[in-house]
Write an enzyme that holds these catalytic residues in place. Structure first.
Site, PDB file in Angstrom:
ATOM      1  N   ASP A  29      -2.859  14.573 -20.357  1.00  0.00           N
ATOM      2  CA  ASP A  29      -3.218  13.163 -20.558  1.00  0.00           C
ATOM      3  C   ASP A  29      -3.481  12.904 -22.033  1.00  0.00           C
ATOM      4  OD1 ASP A  29      -3.130  12.865 -17.885  1.00  0.00           O
ATOM      5  OD2 ASP A  29      -5.223  12.264 -17.627  1.00  0.00           O
ATOM      6  N   LYS A  60      -2.206   8.184 -18.609  1.00  0.00           N
ATOM      7  CA  LYS A  60      -2.339   6.872 -17.984  1.00  0.00           C
ATOM      8  C   LYS A  60      -3.125   5.991 -18.932  1.00  0.00           C
ATOM      9  CE  LYS A  60      -3.878   8.752 -14.204  1.00  0.00           C
ATOM     10  NZ  LYS A  60      -4.485   8.858 -12.888  1.00  0.00           N
ATOM     11  N   MET A  84     -16.153   4.326 -19.712  1.00  0.00           N
ATOM     12  CA  MET A  84     -15.172   3.285 -19.367  1.00  0.00           C
ATOM     13  C   MET A  84     -15.841   1.910 -19.288  1.00  0.00           C
ATOM     14  SD  MET A  84     -12.959   5.288 -16.468  1.00  0.00           S
ATOM     15  CE  MET A  84     -14.338   6.004 -15.620  1.00  0.00           C
TER      16      MET A  84
HETATM   17  C1  SAM Z   1     -11.253   8.413 -17.254  1.00  0.00           C
HETATM   18  S1  SAM Z   1     -12.727   8.801 -18.078  1.00  0.00           S
HETATM   19  C2  SAM Z   1     -12.506  10.519 -18.272  1.00  0.00           C
HETATM   20  C3  SAM Z   1     -13.775  11.267 -18.602  1.00  0.00           C
HETATM   21  C4  SAM Z   1     -13.538  12.738 -18.817  1.00  0.00           C
HETATM   22  N1  SAM Z   1     -13.086  13.362 -17.596  1.00  0.00           N
HETATM   23  C5  SAM Z   1     -14.759  13.456 -19.350  1.00  0.00           C
HETATM   24  O1  SAM Z   1     -15.347  14.291 -18.636  1.00  0.00           O
HETATM   25  O2  SAM Z   1     -15.117  13.229 -20.498  1.00  0.00           O
HETATM   26  C6  SAM Z   1     -12.339   8.182 -19.677  1.00  0.00           C
HETATM   27  C7  SAM Z   1     -13.588   7.709 -20.413  1.00  0.00           C
HETATM   28  O3  SAM Z   1     -14.307   8.810 -20.938  1.00  0.00           O
HETATM   29  C8  SAM Z   1     -14.929   8.439 -22.139  1.00  0.00           C
HETATM   30  N2  SAM Z   1     -14.402   9.296 -23.217  1.00  0.00           N
HETATM   31  C9  SAM Z   1     -13.561  10.322 -23.047  1.00  0.00           C
HETATM   32  N3  SAM Z   1     -13.335  10.948 -24.223  1.00  0.00           N
HETATM   33  C10 SAM Z   1     -14.048  10.270 -25.137  1.00  0.00           C
HETATM   34  C11 SAM Z   1     -14.250  10.413 -26.540  1.00  0.00           C
HETATM   35  N4  SAM Z   1     -13.643  11.383 -27.222  1.00  0.00           N
HETATM   36  N5  SAM Z   1     -15.067   9.539 -27.179  1.00  0.00           N
HETATM   37  C12 SAM Z   1     -15.701   8.562 -26.495  1.00  0.00           C
HETATM   38  N6  SAM Z   1     -15.548   8.365 -25.172  1.00  0.00           N
HETATM   39  C13 SAM Z   1     -14.754   9.220 -24.501  1.00  0.00           C
HETATM   40  C14 SAM Z   1     -14.613   6.970 -22.372  1.00  0.00           C
HETATM   41  O4  SAM Z   1     -15.647   6.207 -21.778  1.00  0.00           O
HETATM   42  C15 SAM Z   1     -13.319   6.839 -21.624  1.00  0.00           C
HETATM   43  O5  SAM Z   1     -13.055   5.499 -21.283  1.00  0.00           O
END
Ligand code: SAM
Length: 249
Positions: free
Chosen positions: A39, A61, A176
């Site tokens: 992803d 996605k 998110m």
């Molecule tokens: C679909 S969720 C996936 C989360 C992921 N599985 C995790 O454990 O970090 C996606 C959300 O994670 C957060 N996110 C993921 N990586 C990030 C980053 N490097 N900086 C800030 N927010 C992040 C944001 O809120 C983003 O919209």
């Protein structure tokens, strides 16, 4: 169904974005993979460690952008494994935290495909940490609520009891949550959360583009709009946000 002579699927959590925050086990899995479905939030620089000839497939996605459906991803994982390949499903953070890793594991199990999981460092905890915010702190806060903000609180499909979260006296970490931050904050403060509670938004954590904004929760949504904040971002709400501990280099 027998799993003999089949390949297998490994769900690998890639951490918050910096390849240095991928686990040793995760890196080992990348180095031995034959097929990697990844992803856009996974630390894609780590794909350079994949063996020569490994098939690297972008199934990212992007919200409201190009999509590979979850059903299609499940099918691909199963098909490659049944073809005897060693498949890695490579995602940002931890595959099970808002990552649909559970659905992928169940789909593989239902198809008789062996599946294992390598946990990842979730952005829910890594982003605050990199911004100098400890999600708990002795004498200040004794718990954390990690919630998805991908639906507005009054949406019929929302399953989160935001009113309970508001008065939980835990640090609130919203993933998110950029699009509906105004509605989320209004619900929380309407349910008793003090608008003066310190809050922060962390964008693009663990990358050279990382930025952090701090404001009382009553002003944070307005700030997000005026600063044009875009995902990926994490909002942290709670007294710990006022603790400005060392940030990542
Ligand atoms: C679909 S969720 C996936 C989360 C992921 N599985 C995790 O454990 O970090 C996606 C959300 O994670 C957060 N996110 C993921 N990586 C990030 C980053 N490097 N900086 C800030 N927010 C992040 C944001 O809120 C983003 O919209």
């Amino acid at each position: 169904m027998s799993t003999t002579n089949q390949g297998h699927v490994t769900l690998v959590g890639g951490g918050p974005g910096d390849p240095d925050l991928l686990t040793v086990a995760g890196l080992r899995a990348i180095r031995t993979a034959e097929v990697i479905l990844y992803d856009h939030l996974a630390p894609v620089a780590a794909l350079e460690e994949a063996p020569e000839g490994a098939e690297l497939i972008d199934v990212g996605k992007i919200p409201r952008g190009e999509q590979t459906s979850q059903e299609k991803i499940n099918e691909m994982l199963i098909a490659y494994a049944r073809a005897g390949r060693n498949v890695v499903r490579f995602k940002g953070g931890d595959n099970y935290l808002f990552g649909r890793g559970g659905e992928e594991a169940l789909a593989c199990m239902a198809a008789g495909v062996e599946v294992t999981v390598i946990p990842g460092v979730t952005s829910a905890f890594a982003a605050p940490s990199l911004a100098g915010i400890p999600v708990t702190h002795r004498g200040v806060i004794q718990g954390v609520s990690v919630v998805s903000g991908h639906l507005p609180p009054d949406h019929p499909k929302s399953r989160t009891n935001w009113e309970a979260v508001a008065v939980s006296n835990t640090t609130i970490v919203v993933l998110m949550g950029v699009e509906y931050l105004t509605e989320i904050v209004a619900t929380l403060t309407g349910a008793g959360l003090d608008p003066a509670t310190p809050a922060a938004i962390i964008v693009d954590a663990a990358s050279p583009r990382m930025k952090v904004w701090r404001a009382p929760v009553g002003q944070i949504a307005e700030l997000a709009v005026s600063e044009g904040i875009q995902p990926p971002a994490i909002t942290v709400i709670g007294a710990v946000t006022a603790l400005e501990l060392p940030t990542s280099p």
